[in-house]
Design a protein around this motif. Structure first.
Motif, PDB file in Angstrom:
ATOM      1  N   ARG A  53     -14.555  42.524  -5.026  1.00  0.00           N
ATOM      2  CA  ARG A  53     -14.572  41.276  -5.790  1.00  0.00           C
ATOM      3  C   ARG A  53     -15.848  40.480  -5.553  1.00  0.00           C
ATOM      4  NH1 ARG A  53     -11.327  38.544  -8.953  1.00  0.00           N
ATOM      5  NH2 ARG A  53     -11.499  36.270  -9.016  1.00  0.00           N
ATOM      6  N   ASP A  54     -16.418  40.608  -4.346  1.00  0.00           N
ATOM      7  CA  ASP A  54     -17.660  39.868  -4.054  1.00  0.00           C
ATOM      8  C   ASP A  54     -18.901  40.617  -4.523  1.00  0.00           C
ATOM      9  OD1 ASP A  54     -17.985  40.666  -0.466  1.00  0.00           O
ATOM     10  OD2 ASP A  54     -18.051  41.917  -2.253  1.00  0.00           O
ATOM     11  N   GLY A  55     -18.696  41.748  -5.182  1.00  0.00           N
ATOM     12  CA  GLY A  55     -19.824  42.484  -5.746  1.00  0.00           C
ATOM     13  C   GLY A  55     -20.368  43.586  -4.875  1.00  0.00           C
ATOM     14  N   THR A  56     -19.813  43.760  -3.682  1.00  0.00           N
ATOM     15  CA  THR A  56     -20.277  44.855  -2.818  1.00  0.00           C
ATOM     16  C   THR A  56     -19.969  46.176  -3.497  1.00  0.00           C
ATOM     17  OG1 THR A  56     -19.855  43.533  -0.839  1.00  0.00           O
ATOM     18  CG2 THR A  56     -20.079  45.917  -0.560  1.00  0.00           C
ATOM     19  N   THR A  57     -20.980  47.021  -3.605  1.00  0.00           N
ATOM     20  CA  THR A  57     -20.859  48.270  -4.346  1.00  0.00           C
ATOM     21  C   THR A  57     -21.200  49.456  -3.451  1.00  0.00           C
ATOM     22  OG1 THR A  57     -21.536  47.080  -6.344  1.00  0.00           O
ATOM     23  CG2 THR A  57     -21.575  49.478  -6.445  1.00  0.00           C
ATOM     24  N   ASN A  58     -20.407  50.502  -3.578  1.00  0.00           N
ATOM     25  CA  ASN A  58     -20.660  51.748  -2.866  1.00  0.00           C
ATOM     26  C   ASN A  58     -20.623  52.905  -3.845  1.00  0.00           C
ATOM     27  OD1 ASN A  58     -20.702  51.050   0.144  1.00  0.00           O
ATOM     28  ND2 ASN A  58     -18.874  50.013  -0.566  1.00  0.00           N
ATOM     29  N   TYR A  59     -21.493  53.876  -3.626  1.00  0.00           N
ATOM     30  CA  TYR A  59     -21.606  55.020  -4.524  1.00  0.00           C
ATOM     31  C   TYR A  59     -21.434  56.331  -3.762  1.00  0.00           C
ATOM     32  CZ  TYR A  59     -23.836  51.677  -7.688  1.00  0.00           C
ATOM     33  OH  TYR A  59     -24.107  50.600  -8.493  1.00  0.00           O
ATOM     34  N   ALA A  60     -20.937  57.337  -4.474  1.00  0.00           N
ATOM     35  CA  ALA A  60     -20.950  58.687  -3.934  1.00  0.00           C
ATOM     36  C   ALA A  60     -22.398  59.146  -3.824  1.00  0.00           C
ATOM     37  CB  ALA A  60     -20.169  59.622  -4.845  1.00  0.00           C
ATOM     38  N   ASP A  61     -22.682  59.965  -2.816  1.00  0.00           N
ATOM     39  CA  ASP A  61     -24.049  60.454  -2.630  1.00  0.00           C
ATOM     40  C   ASP A  61     -24.571  61.180  -3.872  1.00  0.00           C
ATOM     41  OD1 ASP A  61     -23.663  61.296   0.910  1.00  0.00           O
ATOM     42  OD2 ASP A  61     -24.153  59.410  -0.096  1.00  0.00           O
ATOM     43  N   SER A  62     -23.670  61.851  -4.567  1.00  0.00           N
ATOM     44  CA  SER A  62     -24.075  62.661  -5.719  1.00  0.00           C
ATOM     45  C   SER A  62     -24.585  61.831  -6.895  1.00  0.00           C
ATOM     46  CB  SER A  62     -22.913  63.544  -6.180  1.00  0.00           C
ATOM     47  OG  SER A  62     -21.792  62.740  -6.516  1.00  0.00           O
ATOM     48  N   VAL A  63     -24.296  60.525  -6.905  1.00  0.00           N
ATOM     49  CA  VAL A  63     -24.713  59.692  -8.048  1.00  0.00           C
ATOM     50  C   VAL A  63     -25.667  58.579  -7.655  1.00  0.00           C
ATOM     51  CG1 VAL A  63     -22.510  60.202  -9.173  1.00  0.00           C
ATOM     52  CG2 VAL A  63     -22.806  58.022  -7.959  1.00  0.00           C
ATOM     53  N   LYS A  64     -25.934  58.418  -6.366  1.00  0.00           N
ATOM     54  CA  LYS A  64     -26.829  57.350  -5.913  1.00  0.00           C
ATOM     55  C   LYS A  64     -28.196  57.477  -6.574  1.00  0.00           C
ATOM     56  CE  LYS A  64     -24.945  56.269  -1.354  1.00  0.00           C
ATOM     57  NZ  LYS A  64     -25.109  56.444   0.103  1.00  0.00           N
ATOM     58  N   GLY A  65     -28.708  56.357  -7.047  1.00  0.00           N
ATOM     59  CA  GLY A  65     -30.002  56.342  -7.705  1.00  0.00           C
ATOM     60  C   GLY A  65     -29.952  56.685  -9.176  1.00  0.00           C
ATOM     61  N   ARG A  66     -28.807  57.160  -9.661  1.00  0.00           N
ATOM     62  CA  ARG A  66     -28.663  57.512 -11.075  1.00  0.00           C
ATOM     63  C   ARG A  66     -27.608  56.661 -11.790  1.00  0.00           C
ATOM     64  NH1 ARG A  66     -26.772  62.327 -12.515  1.00  0.00           N
ATOM     65  NH2 ARG A  66     -25.474  62.613 -10.654  1.00  0.00           N
ATOM     66  N   PHE A  67     -26.568  56.273 -11.089  1.00  0.00           N
ATOM     67  CA  PHE A  67     -25.474  55.503 -11.676  1.00  0.00           C
ATOM     68  C   PHE A  67     -25.498  54.074 -11.131  1.00  0.00           C
ATOM     69  CE2 PHE A  67     -22.223  59.167 -12.552  1.00  0.00           C
ATOM     70  CZ  PHE A  67     -23.213  59.872 -13.226  1.00  0.00           C
ATOM     71  N   THR A  68     -25.135  53.123 -11.979  1.00  0.00           N
ATOM     72  CA  THR A  68     -25.054  51.721 -11.564  1.00  0.00           C
ATOM     73  C   THR A  68     -23.746  51.129 -12.068  1.00  0.00           C
ATOM     74  OG1 THR A  68     -27.464  51.510 -11.734  1.00  0.00           O
ATOM     75  CG2 THR A  68     -26.174  49.474 -11.617  1.00  0.00           C
ATOM     76  N   ALA A  69     -22.961  50.579 -11.144  1.00  0.00           N
ATOM     77  CA  ALA A  69     -21.689  49.949 -11.498  1.00  0.00           C
ATOM     78  C   ALA A  69     -21.827  48.427 -11.424  1.00  0.00           C
ATOM     79  CB  ALA A  69     -20.585  50.417 -10.562  1.00  0.00           C
TER      80      ALA A  69
END
Length: 122
Positions: A53-69
């Motif tokens: 809710r505070d905007g903290t975002t985590n990504y799978a390693d496979s999509v880091k640098g390519r996907f943005t949520a």
């Protein structure tokens, strides 16, 4: 009742981009974490990205640098911008939301959408 609905899937060429959207609606008091998962044929469901809710975002390693949520708390929506897509990104993409409803503010429940298909192919 609370619903989660995804949209934006489709067919895209390798190296291309696609933007997915997810909206939670219904008798919502508060939406906590929202997340994107994906499930490819004959593979287990995989976590793609989570946004608190505070905007903290985590990504799978496979999509880091390519996907943005990104999420918009006021509208209870979550998007997923997917760039530099690869054939291995082909999957049904599902959104979920951890929701506190107006009918029961004592507990949070996880609500899933039905998913949207993303196909990356030439």
């Amino acid at each position: 009742q609370v619903q989660v609905v995804e949209s934006g899937g489709g067919l895209v060429l390798p190296g291309g981009s696609l933007r997915l959207s997810c909206a939670a609606s219904g008798s919502i008091f508060r939406v906590n974490t929202m997340a994107w998962y994906r499930q490819a044929p004959e593979k287990q469901r995989e976590l793609v990205a989570t946004v608190s809710r505070d905007g903290t975002t985590n990504y799978a390693d496979s999509v880091k640098g390519r996907f943005t949520a990104n999420r918009h708390n006021a509208e209870n929506t979550l998007s997923l911008q997917m760039d530099m897509l690869k054939p291995e990104d082909t999957a049904v993409y599902l959104c979920n939301a951890v929701v506190v409803s107006n009918t029961d503010r004592q507990r949070a429940m996880t609500v899933w959408g039905k998913g949207t298909l993303v196909t990356v192919s030439s």
